[in-house]
Design an enzyme around this catalytic site. Structure first.
Site, PDB file in Angstrom:
ATOM      1  N   GLU A  80      45.523  34.218 137.948  1.00  0.00           N
ATOM      2  CA  GLU A  80      44.556  35.306 138.026  1.00  0.00           C
ATOM      3  C   GLU A  80      43.239  34.926 137.356  1.00  0.00           C
ATOM      4  O   GLU A  80      42.152  35.269 137.831  1.00  0.00           O
ATOM      5  CB  GLU A  80      45.125  36.572 137.357  1.00  0.00           C
ATOM      6  N   LYS A 320      33.628  26.664 130.401  1.00  0.00           N
ATOM      7  CA  LYS A 320      32.492  27.333 129.753  1.00  0.00           C
ATOM      8  C   LYS A 320      31.252  26.430 129.787  1.00  0.00           C
ATOM      9  O   LYS A 320      30.143  26.889 130.042  1.00  0.00           O
ATOM     10  CB  LYS A 320      32.824  27.658 128.288  1.00  0.00           C
ATOM     11  N   LYS A 381      37.899  34.822 119.226  1.00  0.00           N
ATOM     12  CA  LYS A 381      37.899  33.374 119.035  1.00  0.00           C
ATOM     13  C   LYS A 381      36.899  33.010 117.936  1.00  0.00           C
ATOM     14  O   LYS A 381      35.861  33.666 117.790  1.00  0.00           O
ATOM     15  CB  LYS A 381      37.554  32.665 120.347  1.00  0.00           C
TER      16      LYS A 381
END
Length: 394
Positions: A80, A320, A381
């Protein structure tokens, strides 16, 4: 204006399966291996046409100690999440091409075509809250927990964040969870929780949100698996948040259409006698010269030499780091965006990823408020994981 019939679960699944079958054999599950497939289909209400724009396959998630401070590793490789990241890659290219987006000088942002909507599909119930059936009977729930402990069966595939003195896998409905990872605890939230977040904040994330006029929501969520329960999916995705006081002119809790078709079978669906495939697969509807198909292992590109394993050359296009480069490229190509975000073009070479996420002021403010109302236990994080620039390893 014409509004033609929307694609059925069968239509969406066929587009996903056809693309999966057309991809090279390398990286796909081998004999006696299973995986989860997720895809995103674009539907145009005016023309009635559908096309697959993103695909992801995978079941893995890396532990906290393996997280990368330069944004080079994809932490969460559940299908997903990979499909959503593949979708982001598609959106970045669409902003450059201006096919479904156009620049609105009055709003000073990109506006998406009002006829376009997106539909999500998964071949398995999302890990976490959506896997739990709340029958409302405490005695039955206690029995199920005892059975869980005795048989070592994990129903949710995700761990409770609080109450760790008790069984972290216990079947408590409606609460937040993290993915278990391989032994080591992860900082990645369960797919149920991530989809619930997308259902309020949109799927675009902070970087893209600073460039577009409205968040992008899935119009429908579709599941083709035997164990999917509509009541559990609705609770996980939006009903567990009903009654919370959050109002924002831009971000709103959605109630997407949730559809289940147990008659559709994926050839590599989970089986108790098979092992999960170690690979992740991602595909985006972009130009072939941009390498739309990638295979990942442990969050990095497959086939990278050991010497380059910790360099930007090992980073997937959906990492990222590479999304950050895409974002900076957009700013450099359209100086109006820099003016809108109050950034000097000369600053882009040393600005950090974290600073760029903070440019989406409305998004960040809304997310802080939403966390207080819906996602209080959402993992955070460490800041050092977000402070990289476009020149890693320097």
């Amino acid at each position: 204006m014409c509004d033609k019939n929307k694609p059925s679960v069968q239509d969406i699944a066929e587009l996903c399966f056809e693309k999966f079958e057309s991809l090279p054999k390398t990286g796909k599950p081998t004999e006696n291996q299973w995986t989860i497939l997720a895809g995103i289909v674009e539907f145009n209400r005016q023309t009635g046409s559908s096309q697959l724009v993103a695909l992801g396959c995978g079941t893995k998630c890396i532990g906290q100690s393996k997280l990368c401070s330069q944004g080079l590793i994809v932490n969460d490789s559940h299908a997903e999440v990979l499909a959503r990241r593949s979708f982001l890659r598609f959106l970045y290219e669409e902003l450059k091409q201006e096919r479904i987006f156009h620049w609105n000088s009055e709003l000073k942002s990109y506006v998406m075509d009002e006829h376009v909507e997106f539909h999500f599909l998964s071949t398995q119930t999302p890990c976490g809250d959506a896997c739990i059936l709340d029958d409302g009977d405490p005695e039955e729930q206690a029995k199920r927990q005892r059975f869980d402990k005795e048989s070592e069966i994990i129903y949710t595939g995700a761990k409770l964040i609080s109450d760790l003195n008790y069984d972290p896998m216990r079947q408590t409905p409606g609460v937040l969870r993290t993915k278990p990872g391989r032994g080591e605890r992860t900082l990645s939230m369960s797919c149920s929780d991530k989809i619930a977040r997308w259902n309020v904040m949109g799927v675009q994330g902070a970087l893209l949100d600073s460039l577009i006029s409205k968040p992008i929501y899935f119009n429908s969520l579709n599941f083709c698996c035997d164990d999917a329960q509509l009541e559990s999916l609705e609770r996980a995705i939006y009903k567990r948040w009903e009654g919370r006081s959050f109002k924002h002119y831009r971000f709103q809790l959605q109630k997407p259409q949730i559809r289940i078709d147990c008659g559709i079978k994926f050839e590599f669906a989970q089986r108790p006698d098979w092992q999960p495939s170690p690979n992740g697969l991602v595909w985006s509807k972009i130009s072939d010269d941009l390498r739309p198909y990638e295979i990942s292992v442990n969050g990095k590109r497959q086939g990278v030499t050991k010497k380059k394993l910790n360099t930007h050359q090992a980073a997937l296009a959906i990492s990222k780091y590479n999304f950050f480069l895409n974002f900076l490229d957009l700013l450099k190509s359209k100086t109006l965006l820099c003016e809108m975000l109050d950034i000097n073009l000369s600053d882009l070479d040393h600005i950090t990823y974290s600073s760029c996420k903070d440019l989406a002021k409305e998004y960040q403010l809304a997310w802080r408020h939403i966390k207080d109302q819906y996602f209080l236990q959402w993992t955070k994080k460490p800041n050092e994981l977000l402070n990289f620039t476009s020149n890693p390893n320097k």
